[in-house]
Design an enzyme around this catalytic site. Structure first.
Site, PDB file in Angstrom:
ATOM      1  N   ASN A  95       0.825  -1.214   0.000  1.00  0.00           N
ATOM      2  CA  ASN A  95       0.000   0.000   0.000  1.00  0.00           C
ATOM      3  C   ASN A  95       0.856   1.259   0.000  1.00  0.00           C
ATOM      4  OD1 ASN A  95      -2.074  -1.757   0.058  1.00  0.00           O
ATOM      5  ND2 ASN A  95      -2.539  -1.509   2.229  1.00  0.00           N
ATOM      6  N   VAL A  96       0.337   2.271  -0.670  1.00  0.00           N
ATOM      7  CA  VAL A  96       1.065   3.536  -0.826  1.00  0.00           C
ATOM      8  C   VAL A  96       0.361   4.659  -0.074  1.00  0.00           C
ATOM      9  CG1 VAL A  96       2.038   2.892  -3.080  1.00  0.00           C
ATOM     10  CG2 VAL A  96      -0.189   4.034  -2.996  1.00  0.00           C
ATOM     11  N   ASP A  97      -0.663   4.299   0.724  1.00  0.00           N
ATOM     12  CA  ASP A  97      -1.552   5.317   1.295  1.00  0.00           C
ATOM     13  C   ASP A  97      -1.146   5.824   2.668  1.00  0.00           C
ATOM     14  OD1 ASP A  97      -2.320   3.227   3.063  1.00  0.00           O
ATOM     15  OD2 ASP A  97      -3.953   2.631   1.734  1.00  0.00           O
TER      16      ASP A  97
ATOM     17  N   HIS B 101       5.842  -0.742  -2.719  1.00  0.00           N
ATOM     18  CA  HIS B 101       5.455   0.007  -3.922  1.00  0.00           C
ATOM     19  C   HIS B 101       5.523   1.512  -3.732  1.00  0.00           C
ATOM     20  CE1 HIS B 101       3.145  -3.797  -5.446  1.00  0.00           C
ATOM     21  NE2 HIS B 101       4.453  -3.896  -5.595  1.00  0.00           N
TER      22      HIS B 101
ATOM     23  N   CYS C 259      17.426  11.084 -10.837  1.00  0.00           N
ATOM     24  CA  CYS C 259      18.313  11.687  -9.818  1.00  0.00           C
ATOM     25  C   CYS C 259      18.045  10.994  -8.493  1.00  0.00           C
ATOM     26  CB  CYS C 259      18.025  13.185  -9.657  1.00  0.00           C
ATOM     27  SG  CYS C 259      18.507  14.145 -11.095  1.00  0.00           S
TER      28      CYS C 259
ATOM     29  N   CYS D 286      18.018  18.530 -11.955  1.00  0.00           N
ATOM     30  CA  CYS D 286      18.234  18.388 -13.401  1.00  0.00           C
ATOM     31  C   CYS D 286      17.147  19.071 -14.229  1.00  0.00           C
ATOM     32  CB  CYS D 286      18.332  16.912 -13.786  1.00  0.00           C
ATOM     33  SG  CYS D 286      16.737  16.064 -13.770  1.00  0.00           S
TER      34      CYS D 286
ATOM     35  N   SER E 281      -4.714  -9.594  -3.506  1.00  0.00           N
ATOM     36  CA  SER E 281      -5.151 -10.612  -4.458  1.00  0.00           C
ATOM     37  C   SER E 281      -4.005 -11.557  -4.804  1.00  0.00           C
ATOM     38  CB  SER E 281      -5.681  -9.942  -5.729  1.00  0.00           C
ATOM     39  OG  SER E 281      -4.691  -9.087  -6.264  1.00  0.00           O
TER      40      SER E 281
ATOM     41  N   ASN F 181      -8.927 -12.473   4.172  1.00  0.00           N
ATOM     42  CA  ASN F 181      -9.453 -11.900   2.928  1.00  0.00           C
ATOM     43  C   ASN F 181     -10.920 -12.341   2.804  1.00  0.00           C
ATOM     44  OD1 ASN F 181      -9.893 -11.268   0.067  1.00  0.00           O
ATOM     45  ND2 ASN F 181      -7.673 -11.229  -0.123  1.00  0.00           N
TER      46      ASN F 181
ATOM     47  N   ALA G 232     -10.780  -7.362   6.946  1.00  0.00           N
ATOM     48  CA  ALA G 232      -9.696  -7.114   7.907  1.00  0.00           C
ATOM     49  C   ALA G 232     -10.188  -6.403   9.163  1.00  0.00           C
ATOM     50  CB  ALA G 232      -8.605  -6.277   7.231  1.00  0.00           C
TER      51      ALA G 232
HETATM   52  C1  BJW Z   1     -10.128  -7.254   1.418  1.00  0.00           C
HETATM   53  C2  BJW Z   1     -11.126  -6.388   1.885  1.00  0.00           C
HETATM   54  C3  BJW Z   1     -11.232  -6.202   3.281  1.00  0.00           C
HETATM   55  C4  BJW Z   1     -11.240  -6.435  -0.266  1.00  0.00           C
HETATM   56  N1  BJW Z   1     -10.375  -6.859   4.096  1.00  0.00           N
HETATM   57  N2  BJW Z   1      -9.294  -7.884   2.255  1.00  0.00           N
HETATM   58  C5  BJW Z   1       5.908 -12.547 -13.527  1.00  0.00           C
HETATM   59  C6  BJW Z   1       4.879 -13.010 -14.302  1.00  0.00           C
HETATM   60  C7  BJW Z   1       4.023 -12.130 -14.955  1.00  0.00           C
HETATM   61  C8  BJW Z   1       4.189 -10.764 -14.856  1.00  0.00           C
HETATM   62  C9  BJW Z   1       5.208 -10.295 -14.076  1.00  0.00           C
HETATM   63  C10 BJW Z   1       6.060 -11.172 -13.430  1.00  0.00           C
HETATM   64  N3  BJW Z   1       6.964 -10.443 -12.739  1.00  0.00           N
HETATM   65  C11 BJW Z   1       6.708  -9.140 -12.942  1.00  0.00           C
HETATM   66  C12 BJW Z   1       5.646  -9.019 -13.752  1.00  0.00           C
HETATM   67  C13 BJW Z   1       5.050  -7.750 -14.215  1.00  0.00           C
HETATM   68  C14 BJW Z   1       4.244  -7.061 -13.162  1.00  0.00           C
HETATM   69  C15 BJW Z   1       3.140  -7.983 -12.658  1.00  0.00           C
HETATM   70  O1  BJW Z   1       3.194  -8.550 -11.594  1.00  0.00           O
HETATM   71  N4  BJW Z   1       2.061  -8.105 -13.409  1.00  0.00           N
HETATM   72  C16 BJW Z   1       0.941  -8.945 -13.008  1.00  0.00           C
HETATM   73  C17 BJW Z   1      -0.326  -8.074 -12.887  1.00  0.00           C
HETATM   74  C18 BJW Z   1       0.813 -10.056 -13.973  1.00  0.00           C
HETATM   75  N5  BJW Z   1       5.084  -6.610 -12.062  1.00  0.00           N
HETATM   76  C19 BJW Z   1       5.822  -5.524 -12.150  1.00  0.00           C
HETATM   77  O2  BJW Z   1       5.874  -4.867 -13.176  1.00  0.00           O
HETATM   78  C20 BJW Z   1       6.637  -5.125 -10.934  1.00  0.00           C
HETATM   79  N6  BJW Z   1       7.973  -4.852 -11.295  1.00  0.00           N
HETATM   80  C21 BJW Z   1       8.835  -5.815 -11.627  1.00  0.00           C
HETATM   81  O3  BJW Z   1       8.515  -6.978 -11.604  1.00  0.00           O
HETATM   82  O4  BJW Z   1      10.086  -5.352 -11.991  1.00  0.00           O
HETATM   83  C22 BJW Z   1      10.959  -6.265 -12.649  1.00  0.00           C
HETATM   84  C23 BJW Z   1      10.805  -5.991 -14.125  1.00  0.00           C
HETATM   85  C24 BJW Z   1      11.516  -4.958 -14.677  1.00  0.00           C
HETATM   86  C25 BJW Z   1      11.404  -4.714 -16.057  1.00  0.00           C
HETATM   87  C26 BJW Z   1      10.534  -5.488 -16.834  1.00  0.00           C
HETATM   88  C27 BJW Z   1       9.772  -6.497 -16.239  1.00  0.00           C
HETATM   89  C28 BJW Z   1       9.922  -6.742 -14.867  1.00  0.00           C
HETATM   90  C29 BJW Z   1       6.105  -3.829 -10.333  1.00  0.00           C
HETATM   91  C30 BJW Z   1       4.719  -3.955  -9.830  1.00  0.00           C
HETATM   92  C31 BJW Z   1       4.220  -2.588  -9.356  1.00  0.00           C
HETATM   93  C32 BJW Z   1       2.753  -2.613  -8.960  1.00  0.00           C
HETATM   94  N7  BJW Z   1       2.290  -1.287  -8.826  1.00  0.00           N
HETATM   95  C33 BJW Z   1       0.917  -1.052  -8.358  1.00  0.00           C
HETATM   96  C34 BJW Z   1       0.634   0.454  -8.451  1.00  0.00           C
HETATM   97  C35 BJW Z   1       1.364   1.188  -7.328  1.00  0.00           C
HETATM   98  C36 BJW Z   1       1.113   2.652  -7.359  1.00  0.00           C
HETATM   99  C37 BJW Z   1      -0.332   3.022  -7.139  1.00  0.00           C
HETATM  100  O5  BJW Z   1      -0.929   2.667  -6.108  1.00  0.00           O
HETATM  101  O6  BJW Z   1      -0.890   3.649  -8.017  1.00  0.00           O
HETATM  102  O7  BJW Z   1       0.771  -1.527  -7.023  1.00  0.00           O
HETATM  103  S1  BJW Z   1      -0.284  -2.010  -9.273  1.00  0.00           S
HETATM  104  C38 BJW Z   1      -1.332  -2.327  -7.882  1.00  0.00           C
HETATM  105  O8  BJW Z   1      -1.365  -3.763  -7.619  1.00  0.00           O
HETATM  106  C39 BJW Z   1      -0.632  -1.677  -6.680  1.00  0.00           C
HETATM  107  C40 BJW Z   1      -0.824  -2.730  -5.618  1.00  0.00           C
HETATM  108  O9  BJW Z   1       0.113  -2.536  -4.589  1.00  0.00           O
HETATM  109  C41 BJW Z   1      -0.677  -4.013  -6.391  1.00  0.00           C
HETATM  110  C42 BJW Z   1      -1.245  -5.214  -5.695  1.00  0.00           C
HETATM  111  O10 BJW Z   1      -2.621  -5.127  -5.577  1.00  0.00           O
HETATM  112  P1  BJW Z   1      -3.333  -5.589  -4.224  1.00  0.00           P
HETATM  113  O11 BJW Z   1      -2.860  -4.754  -3.102  1.00  0.00           O
HETATM  114  O12 BJW Z   1      -3.223  -7.041  -4.079  1.00  0.00           O
HETATM  115  O13 BJW Z   1      -4.849  -5.112  -4.514  1.00  0.00           O
HETATM  116  P2  BJW Z   1      -6.007  -5.886  -5.326  1.00  0.00           P
HETATM  117  O14 BJW Z   1      -7.036  -4.881  -5.672  1.00  0.00           O
HETATM  118  O15 BJW Z   1      -5.468  -6.705  -6.424  1.00  0.00           O
HETATM  119  O16 BJW Z   1      -6.601  -6.928  -4.252  1.00  0.00           O
HETATM  120  C43 BJW Z   1      -7.296  -6.468  -3.109  1.00  0.00           C
HETATM  121  C44 BJW Z   1      -7.615  -7.685  -2.249  1.00  0.00           C
HETATM  122  O17 BJW Z   1      -8.218  -7.227  -1.052  1.00  0.00           O
HETATM  123  C45 BJW Z   1      -8.603  -8.662  -2.895  1.00  0.00           C
HETATM  124  O18 BJW Z   1      -8.116  -9.991  -2.739  1.00  0.00           O
HETATM  125  C46 BJW Z   1      -9.888  -8.460  -2.100  1.00  0.00           C
HETATM  126  O19 BJW Z   1     -10.672  -9.649  -1.987  1.00  0.00           O
HETATM  127  C47 BJW Z   1      -9.337  -8.058  -0.763  1.00  0.00           C
HETATM  128  N8  BJW Z   1     -10.220  -7.277   0.086  1.00  0.00           N
HETATM  129  N9  BJW Z   1     -11.800  -5.904   0.820  1.00  0.00           N
HETATM  130  C48 BJW Z   1      -9.431  -7.681   3.560  1.00  0.00           C
HETATM  131  N10 BJW Z   1     -12.165  -5.405   3.803  1.00  0.00           N
END
Ligand code: BJW
Length: 242
Positions: A102-104, A119, A131, A151, A190, A214, A232
């Protein structure tokens, strides 16, 4: 024995706990999650707002989006789930580390002290040309475009977009903490975004008990020692309050 009793049993006597969290931890505070109905990605092209290429194409659009997200986060308050985690962290002899996607900043606002932000943060900016260094910025709305003082290139939110590397060393630190934890508690993610999603494998591979909270099943649910189905804000207080 029901799931919560089994989970409480696994936590009994534990000092070293790692909590791996995602957007679901903040959902009951009013922050939108990313995936699923009503999520931030619904009806939006991820590439436009959450990739370096999207920022290069239209920095104003991206800044606007992050300004709104900042405003939303500042309007939210931590909920009883955050508070239960922080109360546990403050126990004498407890060593609790948050590894959060989380970024919040909600965990920190609840009082959490050891937080690894995989993140990045909505509340820091950095140079888009690379930079070194980041600085805190709490302004809403963010007045853009802002030049890097070194820069002159544009400043950008210090968050991790798709195809970007995580902050240097953070993954290794998170892996070390998980590897030396007695229990891994995974909350509100997720588990589809790498490399964060693979961190749970470290605990699974080392036979460190994994608890998951979850309301929906995830790829981890069937592998976790205990899956606690629910939000949660309800599950964490009953799991962690003694
Ligand atoms: C509840 C609830 C309640 C609801 N109580 N629970 C291998 C295979 C395939 C692809 C890749 C791979 N390795 C890397 C990749 C690419 C990519 C990736 O993973 N893609 C997939 C989508 C396939 N990864 C990257 O690009 C990462 N970098 C990297 O790997 O660098 C190496 C590299 C370099 C050069 C080329 C290639 C690779 C970086 C990932 C950055 C993610 N950034 C974000 C945005 C951040 C900024 C912003 O906030 O705007 O991060 S994307 C977004 O998803 C955010 C989150 O942190 C992240 C994860 O999501 P999260 O937190 O799990 O949220 P949700 O919505 O998915 O799930 C919510 C859950 O809560 C659900 O399960 C609900 O049921 C539950 N819930 N209410 C408890 N009350």
């Amino acid at each position: 024995m029901n799931a919560i009793e089994r989970a409480r049993g696994l936590l009994s006597g534990v000092r070293r706990l790692v909590v791996l969290s995602g957007a679901g931890l903040s959902a009951e505070s009013g922050m939108a999650t990313f995936r699923g109905a009503g999520g931030l990605w619904e009806g939006r092209r991820v590439e436009e707002v959450a990739t370096p290429e999207g920022f290069q194409r239209d920095p104003a659009l991206v800044w606007e989006w992050y300004s709104q997200r900042r405003g939303q986060a500042l309007a939210c308050r931590p909920h009883p789930g955050h508070e239960a985690l922080v109360a546990w962290e403050r126990r004498p002899e407890a060593h609790l580390v948050h590894v959060t996607q989380n970024v919040d900043g909600l965990l920190q606002r609840a009082g959490a002290e050891r937080v690894l932000e995989l993140h990045g943060s909505l509340f820091r900016v950095k140079c888009s040309a690379g930079c070194p260094g980041e600085r805190e910025d709490l302004r809403v709305p963010f007045p853009h475009p802002q030049p890097c003082p070194r820069c002159g290139d544009l400043l950008r939110p210090a968050v991790v977009w798709f195809h970007e590397m995580l902050p240097a060393g953070i993954l290794e630190e998170a892996a070390r903490e998980i590897g030396s934890a007695e229990v891994l508690l995974v909350v509100g993610t997720s588990g589809v975004v790498q490399p964060a999603a693979s961190l749970a494998d470290i605990a699974l591979g080392a036979a460190i008990p994994v608890l998951e909270v979850n309301p929906e099943e995830t790829p981890l649910s069937s592998l976790a020692d205990v899956f606690l189905k629910g939000p949660a804000g309800k599950v964490l207080p009953s799991l962690l309050d003694s």
